[in-house]
Scaffold this active site. Structure first.
Site, PDB file in Angstrom:
ATOM      1  N   LYS A 138       0.870  -1.185   0.000  1.00 56.43           N
ATOM      2  CA  LYS A 138       0.000   0.000   0.000  1.00 56.43           C
ATOM      3  C   LYS A 138       0.902   1.228   0.000  1.00 56.43           C
ATOM      4  CE  LYS A 138      -3.937   2.147   2.359  1.00 56.43           C
ATOM      5  NZ  LYS A 138      -3.432   3.531   2.195  1.00 56.43           N
ATOM      6  N   ASP A 155       2.163   5.138  -0.129  1.00 53.86           N
ATOM      7  CA  ASP A 155       1.774   6.369   0.574  1.00 53.86           C
ATOM      8  C   ASP A 155       1.995   7.555  -0.366  1.00 53.86           C
ATOM      9  OD1 ASP A 155       0.978   8.068   2.539  1.00 53.86           O
ATOM     10  OD2 ASP A 155       2.815   7.952   3.724  1.00 53.86           O
ATOM     11  N   GLU A 167       3.155   1.661   4.922  1.00 51.83           N
ATOM     12  CA  GLU A 167       1.816   2.044   5.369  1.00 51.83           C
ATOM     13  C   GLU A 167       0.895   0.842   5.545  1.00 51.83           C
ATOM     14  OE1 GLU A 167      -1.746   5.190   4.156  1.00 51.83           O
ATOM     15  OE2 GLU A 167      -0.074   4.852   2.806  1.00 51.83           O
TER      16      GLU A 167
END
Length: 390
Positions: free
Chosen positions: A20, A22, A153
């Protein structure tokens, strides 16, 4: 295609798992006219010119989906670094491409996720600014632990056989977070106190059933330059009426604004009322529309028992000081349990290089109090007056 909030990492042979990132979600159209834009249609062509130039090296007509990421001094994806890319154009910048929506005259959205990624890996030409976003199969738990160890993240879980559903938030893509970060809508700001300029805190909200609900306020995460920059963006949006369905109480007079700006925050916890505790401003999200900022149905919040226990412990430590400070006009007064505490000069910079303020330090102690206070309760403490730090 949008991801729903996932509860926890899992293993499943029918799923794949990606980092994921950022950064800013971005679509790249490589056709006769090259386009690079956010989900809500804002052009990134000039803003991220190095990526635009790097996309010209591609040899196929494609529509790509990915995330624009900037790396900080620790070589980690960092949203705040991305925010200030224009001021520091030498910052490492990468467009991590994770999906393929179109290839050489053919839409690929009806293909399975894994088929699209196989085509993408073959068609994409990587360089310093364009990278293929790889994945792992089945092992979501181990992948999440690796993401935590590297201070990322979180991860994105995707069904391997899922088709691409544009604009839809489905359970076939799940975001599983390591860091507590969230998007919020800026609905107003409060008057500044003491030496603070422009505004005191941003008033935050999120939508539920098409109603804008109060989500807390944040005055930390700013320096003099970012305070001024944010204030200039807020001024044209000022309105007379409160945009919330239920007008919240604020600790200082509020100025309301049109709920058009979306901010990224990090926070410690969420109360049962879905209000953020210790939110810190990270930057504006130009890649998201306010209408997308909704309260997830499965959002994790604090239990009432935990919230009460924390308040009791904090009150116990406040009482050990034996102080009854006179409140000055420039002070900020907060309520901790049954006690009122006077906080002064929260915007004072303690660590200039990192930009951390006195308010950030207080927020850190507040966040860590759950772990610290059990060892301090009922023990004699020697406390120096806070005034020496002002």
């Amino acid at each position: 295609m949008l991801a729903s909030l996932g509860d926890q990492p899992f293993d499943d042979p029918e799923w794949i798992f990606e980092i994921k990132w950022d950064g800013y979600r971005a679509i790249a159209e490589i056709r006769e006219e090259l386009k690079l834009y956010s989900r809500n249609g804002i052009s990134f062509v000039k803003k991220f010119a190095p990526i635009t130039e790097a996309l010209k090296e591609q040899q196929h007509e494609m529509v790509l989906d990915g995330e624009i990421v900037a790396y900080n001094d620790d070589n980690l994806p960092d949203f705040q670094t991305l925010q200030h890319f224009g001021e520091h154009p030498g910052v490492p910048l990468v467009y991590h491409v994770f999906d393929l929506l179109y290839l050489n005259g053919h839409a690929t959205t009806s293909l399975s996720n894994i088929q699209r990624k196989d085509l993408l890996k073959e068609a994409l030409i990587e360089n310093d600014f364009i990278k293929y976003c790889d994945h792992v199969k089945q092992k979501g738990v181990d992948f999440f632990e690796a993401a935590k160890e590297n201070n990322l993240e979180g991860i994105i879980a995707k069904r391997a056989d899922s088709t691409y559903n544009e604009g839809r938030r489905t359970a076939e893509w799940l975001k599983i977070k390591h860091h507590n970060t969230e998007e919020v809508i800026i609905a107003g700001f409060t008057e500044p106190r003491g030496s603070r300029k422009k505004f005191g805190a941003l008033i935050l909200g999120r939508y539920k059933n098409d109603k804008l609900l109060y989500a807390g306020h944040t005055g930390t995460g700013f320096n003099a330059a970012t305070l001024n920059d944010m204030y200039q963006k807020l001024k044209p949006l000022i309105r007379k009426t409160c945009p919330f369905a239920i007008k919240p109480k604020t600790n200082m007079p509020a100025t309301w604004v049109q709920p058009k700006l979306v901010a990224n925050i990090k926070y410690s916890e969420l109360t049962e009322e879905h209000i953020f505790r210790h939110p810190v401003f990270m930057g504006l999200r130009v890649d998201k529309a306010p209408e997308e900022v909704i309260i997830p149905k499965n959002e994790k919040v604090m239990t009432k028992a935990k919230n009460t226990a924390q308040g009791d412990l904090k009150s116990a430590v406040v009482k050990t000081s034996g102080k009854n400070n006179t409140i000055k006009e420039k002070d900020t007064r907060i309520k901790v349990g049954k006690q009122e505490v006077n906080l002064t000069n929260q915007s004072k910079i303690y660590w200039p290089d990192e930009g951390y303020t006195k308010g950030d330090l207080i927020a850190y102690y507040d966040h860590m109090s759950t772990f610290i206070l059990p060892y301090l309760k009922d023990r004699p403490e020697s406390l120096e007056p806070l005034s020496q730090w002002d």
